[in-house]
Scaffold this active site. Structure first.
Site, PDB file in Angstrom:
ATOM      1  N   GLY A  95       0.804  -1.216   0.000  1.00  0.00           N
ATOM      2  CA  GLY A  95       0.000   0.000   0.000  1.00  0.00           C
ATOM      3  C   GLY A  95       0.833   1.260   0.000  1.00  0.00           C
ATOM      4  O   GLY A  95       0.328   2.344   0.293  1.00  0.00           O
ATOM      5  N   TRP A  98      -0.298   4.243  -2.398  1.00  0.00           N
ATOM      6  CA  TRP A  98      -1.503   4.876  -1.846  1.00  0.00           C
ATOM      7  C   TRP A  98      -1.146   5.773  -0.666  1.00  0.00           C
ATOM      8  O   TRP A  98      -1.603   6.923  -0.579  1.00  0.00           O
ATOM      9  CB  TRP A  98      -2.479   3.775  -1.432  1.00  0.00           C
ATOM     10  CG  TRP A  98      -3.795   4.244  -0.896  1.00  0.00           C
ATOM     11  CD1 TRP A  98      -4.494   5.364  -1.277  1.00  0.00           C
ATOM     12  CD2 TRP A  98      -4.590   3.596   0.099  1.00  0.00           C
ATOM     13  NE1 TRP A  98      -5.673   5.444  -0.575  1.00  0.00           N
ATOM     14  CE2 TRP A  98      -5.760   4.372   0.277  1.00  0.00           C
ATOM     15  CE3 TRP A  98      -4.435   2.434   0.850  1.00  0.00           C
ATOM     16  CZ2 TRP A  98      -6.771   4.020   1.179  1.00  0.00           C
ATOM     17  CZ3 TRP A  98      -5.438   2.077   1.742  1.00  0.00           C
ATOM     18  CH2 TRP A  98      -6.588   2.867   1.906  1.00  0.00           C
ATOM     19  N   HIS A 155      11.730   1.392   2.531  1.00  0.00           N
ATOM     20  CA  HIS A 155      11.394   0.000   2.831  1.00  0.00           C
ATOM     21  C   HIS A 155      12.414  -0.593   3.812  1.00  0.00           C
ATOM     22  O   HIS A 155      12.336  -1.784   4.136  1.00  0.00           O
ATOM     23  CB  HIS A 155      11.407  -0.842   1.551  1.00  0.00           C
ATOM     24  CG  HIS A 155      10.327  -0.503   0.569  1.00  0.00           C
ATOM     25  ND1 HIS A 155       9.014  -0.296   0.933  1.00  0.00           N
ATOM     26  CD2 HIS A 155      10.364  -0.354  -0.792  1.00  0.00           C
ATOM     27  CE1 HIS A 155       8.294  -0.040  -0.149  1.00  0.00           C
ATOM     28  NE2 HIS A 155       9.088  -0.062  -1.201  1.00  0.00           N
ATOM     29  N   ARG A 177       0.312  -5.295   5.295  1.00  0.00           N
ATOM     30  CA  ARG A 177      -0.751  -5.925   4.513  1.00  0.00           C
ATOM     31  C   ARG A 177      -0.732  -7.429   4.734  1.00  0.00           C
ATOM     32  O   ARG A 177       0.311  -8.000   5.051  1.00  0.00           O
ATOM     33  CB  ARG A 177      -0.533  -5.606   3.024  1.00  0.00           C
ATOM     34  CG  ARG A 177      -1.615  -6.072   2.081  1.00  0.00           C
ATOM     35  CD  ARG A 177      -1.238  -5.713   0.648  1.00  0.00           C
ATOM     36  NE  ARG A 177      -2.328  -5.962  -0.295  1.00  0.00           N
ATOM     37  CZ  ARG A 177      -2.227  -5.810  -1.600  1.00  0.00           C
ATOM     38  NH1 ARG A 177      -1.078  -5.398  -2.132  1.00  0.00           N
ATOM     39  NH2 ARG A 177      -3.263  -6.058  -2.387  1.00  0.00           N
ATOM     40  N   SER A 185       1.052  -9.737  -4.886  1.00  0.00           N
ATOM     41  CA  SER A 185       1.293  -8.416  -5.458  1.00  0.00           C
ATOM     42  C   SER A 185       2.756  -8.252  -5.851  1.00  0.00           C
ATOM     43  O   SER A 185       3.074  -7.703  -6.912  1.00  0.00           O
ATOM     44  CB  SER A 185       0.883  -7.331  -4.458  1.00  0.00           C
ATOM     45  OG  SER A 185       1.009  -6.052  -5.026  1.00  0.00           O
ATOM     46  N   LYS A 314      -4.457  -4.321  -9.033  1.00  0.00           N
ATOM     47  CA  LYS A 314      -5.857  -4.501  -8.639  1.00  0.00           C
ATOM     48  C   LYS A 314      -6.184  -3.761  -7.341  1.00  0.00           C
ATOM     49  O   LYS A 314      -7.260  -3.212  -7.192  1.00  0.00           O
ATOM     50  CB  LYS A 314      -6.183  -5.993  -8.471  1.00  0.00           C
ATOM     51  CG  LYS A 314      -6.153  -6.793  -9.762  1.00  0.00           C
ATOM     52  CD  LYS A 314      -6.572  -8.236  -9.488  1.00  0.00           C
ATOM     53  CE  LYS A 314      -6.594  -9.047 -10.788  1.00  0.00           C
ATOM     54  NZ  LYS A 314      -6.988 -10.461 -10.522  1.00  0.00           N
ATOM     55  N   GLY A 315      -5.256  -3.807  -6.387  1.00  0.00           N
ATOM     56  CA  GLY A 315      -5.511  -3.159  -5.108  1.00  0.00           C
ATOM     57  C   GLY A 315      -6.595  -3.834  -4.290  1.00  0.00           C
ATOM     58  O   GLY A 315      -7.107  -3.267  -3.333  1.00  0.00           O
TER      59      GLY A 315
END
Length: 350
Positions: A95, A98, A155, A177, A185, A314-315
């Site tokens: 994420g 976003w 990261h 996540r 992903s 896709k998320g």
């Protein structure tokens, strides 16, 4: 081995650190140190990676792609965080894009109206630079030359963050996540990389390596747990978010994020629907359908190994079920239960 690599970190971070406002970060600075980084990295353990020509290097208890480890070491040595800085921290494919869009939109909402926001024309990654990627490899990007910029991202695992980040008092937000979706992903994302290092391993082999912790910045579960423990010890400095709960009901989390950043929404803004506008601007659907993030279009500020569209697949929550067998799902669920048992992490964000 871990103690040896942590000793290496201590050895290379004794440099006197200037403010990143004043740091001379011309490409020659990284280049003149790159050979030293590579010589150091050559002494670290390595394993077969997800691509045939891209090994994983062990450093500080985590696994790294060689170039990213060079960037991490450079950030440890030269990046100087300020108390006013704000870091978006995450493991890849959880994420990040976003969250970068949200932090930028929140911090800059008074500067732009609905039609002039830069997010409408450029990828969110251009506005919140990585300290282990943009800072060492692309120091000339405009956002790094902007002395007023306080938004950065990484990261890097918590234990290996530059000392200046931990000691400066700057705030951080961490997002995690569900591991099965994170793996899918990441695996699909790597297929879109522009590289000559060979194809990505098949699903089964990549999944096995992921479960054994053999992935860039991995083990993923350790990555999450380290930031979780840091959050528990410093809740005033670290905001801890879960992707799935934010996707289900973003408004309260965006309000909490803004408050935590020091950019809380006023009652008047809430009445005018400003929170909803920020959420809509930064939504997966909005960003994916912008011209800047379609096809093979690249970011404007520097070359990219991925097209902008690669960051918007896709998320969706639960897409792993289209790829993983029940046995594979049970394996990773068991690892997560074992790792997080008794930490309170599994209950957080429910």
């Amino acid at each position: 081995m871990e103690s040896e690599t942590l000793t290496a970190k201590a050895t290379i971070t004794t440099t006197t650190l200037p403010s990143h406002d004043e740091t001379k970060t011309e490409s020659t600075e990284f280049e003149k140190n790159q050979k030293r980084y590579q010589d150091l990295i050559s002494t670290f353990p390595h394993e077969k990676g997800w691509r045939p020509k891209e090994p994983l290097i062990e450093y500080g208890g985590y696994w790294w792609l060689p170039s990213l480890l060079e960037g991490c070491i450079h950030a440890q040595e030269f990046f100087q965080a300020r108390p006013s800085d704000f870091l978006v921290c995450s493991y890849p494919k959880t994420g990040t894009t976003w969250l970068k869009a949200l932090t930028f939109a929140i911090a800059n909402r008074s500067r732009f109206d609905d039609s002039s926001n830069p997010l409408l024309k450029r990828n969110p990654h251009e506005f919140v630079p990585y300290i282990e990627i943009d800072f060492p490899f692309f120091p000339e990007v405009d956002v790094l030359k902007d002395k007023g910029n306080t938004l950065f991202s990484t990261h890097i695992p918590y234990e290996l963050l530059p000392d200046s980040v931990v000691k400066s008092g700057c705030k951080m937000v961490y997002i995690w996540r569900e591991p099965k979706d994170t793996f899918i992903s990441m695996w699909t994302f790597l297929h879109k990389e522009r590289t000559e290092l060979g194809p990505v391993s098949n699903l089964e082999e990549s999944f096995d390596m992921f479960c054994r912790g053999l992935s860039g910045y991995g083990p993923y579960l350790n990555h999450i747990l380290a930031y979780w423990k840091a959050y528990q010890e410093n809740p005033d400095r670290i905001l801890f978010l879960k992707y799935e709960t934010m996707r289900a009901d973003p408004l309260p989390y965006v309000k909490s994020l803004a408050e935590f950043m020091g950019h809380g929404f006023t009652a008047e803004e809430e009445e005018k629907g400003v929170v909803e506008k920020v959420v809509n601007l930064c939504s997966f659907e909005t960003l994916k359908n912008l011209e800047a993030n379609k096809g093979e279009k690249d970011r404007e500020d520097r070359p990219g190994v991925y097209a902008n569209s690669a960051y918007f697949r896709k998320g969706k929550v639960g897409d792993w079920s289209n790829y993983l067998t029940p046995e594979m799902a049970a394996r990773i669920d068991g690892l997560m239960e074992e790792k997080f048992k008794g930490t309170g992490l599994l209950e957080h964000g429910k």
